[in-house]
Write an enzyme that holds these catalytic residues in place. Sequence first.
Site, PDB file in Angstrom:
ATOM      1  N   ARG A 124      13.561  24.988 -40.240  1.00 25.59           N
ATOM      2  CA  ARG A 124      13.208  24.882 -38.831  1.00 25.59           C
ATOM      3  C   ARG A 124      12.678  26.206 -38.307  1.00 25.59           C
ATOM      4  O   ARG A 124      13.260  27.268 -38.558  1.00 25.59           O
ATOM      5  CB  ARG A 124      14.435  24.480 -37.999  1.00 25.59           C
ATOM      6  CG  ARG A 124      14.116  24.204 -36.541  1.00 25.59           C
ATOM      7  CD  ARG A 124      15.352  23.804 -35.766  1.00 25.59           C
ATOM      8  NE  ARG A 124      16.009  24.970 -35.168  1.00 25.59           N
ATOM      9  CZ  ARG A 124      16.747  24.918 -34.064  1.00 25.59           C
ATOM     10  NH1 ARG A 124      16.933  23.765 -33.449  1.00 25.59           N
ATOM     11  NH2 ARG A 124      17.314  25.998 -33.581  1.00 25.59           N
ATOM     12  N   HIS A 134      15.923  15.016 -28.639  1.00 24.73           N
ATOM     13  CA  HIS A 134      16.017  14.418 -29.966  1.00 24.73           C
ATOM     14  C   HIS A 134      17.476  14.276 -30.388  1.00 24.73           C
ATOM     15  O   HIS A 134      18.385  14.850 -29.777  1.00 24.73           O
ATOM     16  CB  HIS A 134      15.228  15.226 -31.004  1.00 24.73           C
ATOM     17  CG  HIS A 134      15.625  16.664 -31.109  1.00 24.73           C
ATOM     18  ND1 HIS A 134      15.239  17.612 -30.194  1.00 24.73           N
ATOM     19  CD2 HIS A 134      16.375  17.324 -32.035  1.00 24.73           C
ATOM     20  CE1 HIS A 134      15.722  18.793 -30.532  1.00 24.73           C
ATOM     21  NE2 HIS A 134      16.434  18.644 -31.634  1.00 24.73           N
ATOM     22  N   ASP A 157      16.360  21.552 -27.550  1.00 23.88           N
ATOM     23  CA  ASP A 157      16.946  22.714 -28.219  1.00 23.88           C
ATOM     24  C   ASP A 157      17.179  23.880 -27.261  1.00 23.88           C
ATOM     25  O   ASP A 157      16.302  24.263 -26.487  1.00 23.88           O
ATOM     26  CB  ASP A 157      16.032  23.180 -29.358  1.00 23.88           C
ATOM     27  CG  ASP A 157      16.093  22.264 -30.565  1.00 23.88           C
ATOM     28  OD1 ASP A 157      17.164  21.677 -30.806  1.00 23.88           O
ATOM     29  OD2 ASP A 157      15.071  22.131 -31.259  1.00 23.88           O
ATOM     30  N   HIS A 184      19.477  15.869 -27.155  1.00 23.36           N
ATOM     31  CA  HIS A 184      19.379  17.229 -26.629  1.00 23.36           C
ATOM     32  C   HIS A 184      17.970  17.771 -26.805  1.00 23.36           C
ATOM     33  O   HIS A 184      17.238  17.378 -27.707  1.00 23.36           O
ATOM     34  CB  HIS A 184      20.366  18.166 -27.334  1.00 23.36           C
ATOM     35  CG  HIS A 184      20.090  18.350 -28.800  1.00 23.36           C
ATOM     36  ND1 HIS A 184      20.364  17.370 -29.735  1.00 23.36           N
ATOM     37  CD2 HIS A 184      19.544  19.379 -29.493  1.00 23.36           C
ATOM     38  CE1 HIS A 184      20.013  17.798 -30.951  1.00 23.36           C
ATOM     39  NE2 HIS A 184      19.491  19.017 -30.816  1.00 23.36           N
TER      40      HIS A 184
END
Length: 289
Positions: free
Chosen positions: A280, A266, A112, A110
């Site tokens: 993150r 990723h 993000d 995917h």
Amino acid sequence: MTTKTPHADGFRRFTLTPYNPFIGAVVDGIDLGETTGEEVRADLRRALAEYGVLFFRGQTLTPEQQVDVARIFGDPDKAKAYFKRHDSNRLVELIEFTPGQPGYGTDQWHADITFSANPPTGTVLHARDVPSVGGDTAWASGTYVYDRLDPALRAYLETLEAVHSIEHSGWPEWFRTQPNGEDLYRQARAEHLPVVHKVVQTHPVTGRKLVYVSPNFTLRIRGLSRQQSDALLTFLFGLFEKPEAQARWRWRNGDVAIWDNRATVHYAVTDYTEYRLLHRVTFGEDRAF
């Protein structure tokens, strides 16, 4: 992405070594907590656009410093997911796994938050406490996938659009594990109605074309029957699984990965049972493309 030389030229303020021939580079000789000069920041932006994902070993960043690193590449106050936030800085999301808790469903390819009309353009991920074995993350290049398509198929794909939806992800199941999960999920669906993105995008920095679909959020291709859409998406998804398109990183505490969310997808490998914590920060622009 084109094949790079073993040691990349043109980066005078740090050492950059390609990680794999078509995606990724390891950056040495830089402390991300002290990247204040505009020249080094410009070099980092150029490196990210060229290589798709940059890896740094042995970094020590406070949440505030990590946000500052994200500001090198974009605005860290853009789209966020539904991870917990850091107590001292709400721009920092906590990617945390405790044994026995449900996962996030990110063990699919995917990019993000493509269920947003304006997804983030990149992410800074800082390893804080990683398992002794397992828990790698893999990236794959949408540019590589596009470059290896037959020219006639490229031209056809450039006429297509795909629907991306939060309902076609791991988030619904995650919401249902939370207190008041159904209410939270209904709110999330109301905030993120399905959106449409072109199947082939042009990167605004490199000018290169890339395939922009992923199993975790791409629901269907507009204008095709369900059978045709499923078959075409399955074919495209499979191209990201070719090892040549990928870079797989084995984390150590202190590592930082910065990736271009437009040009890569990723996959968070869930082969571990120990505690895991990464910080993150996503960043974006007024328009991703």
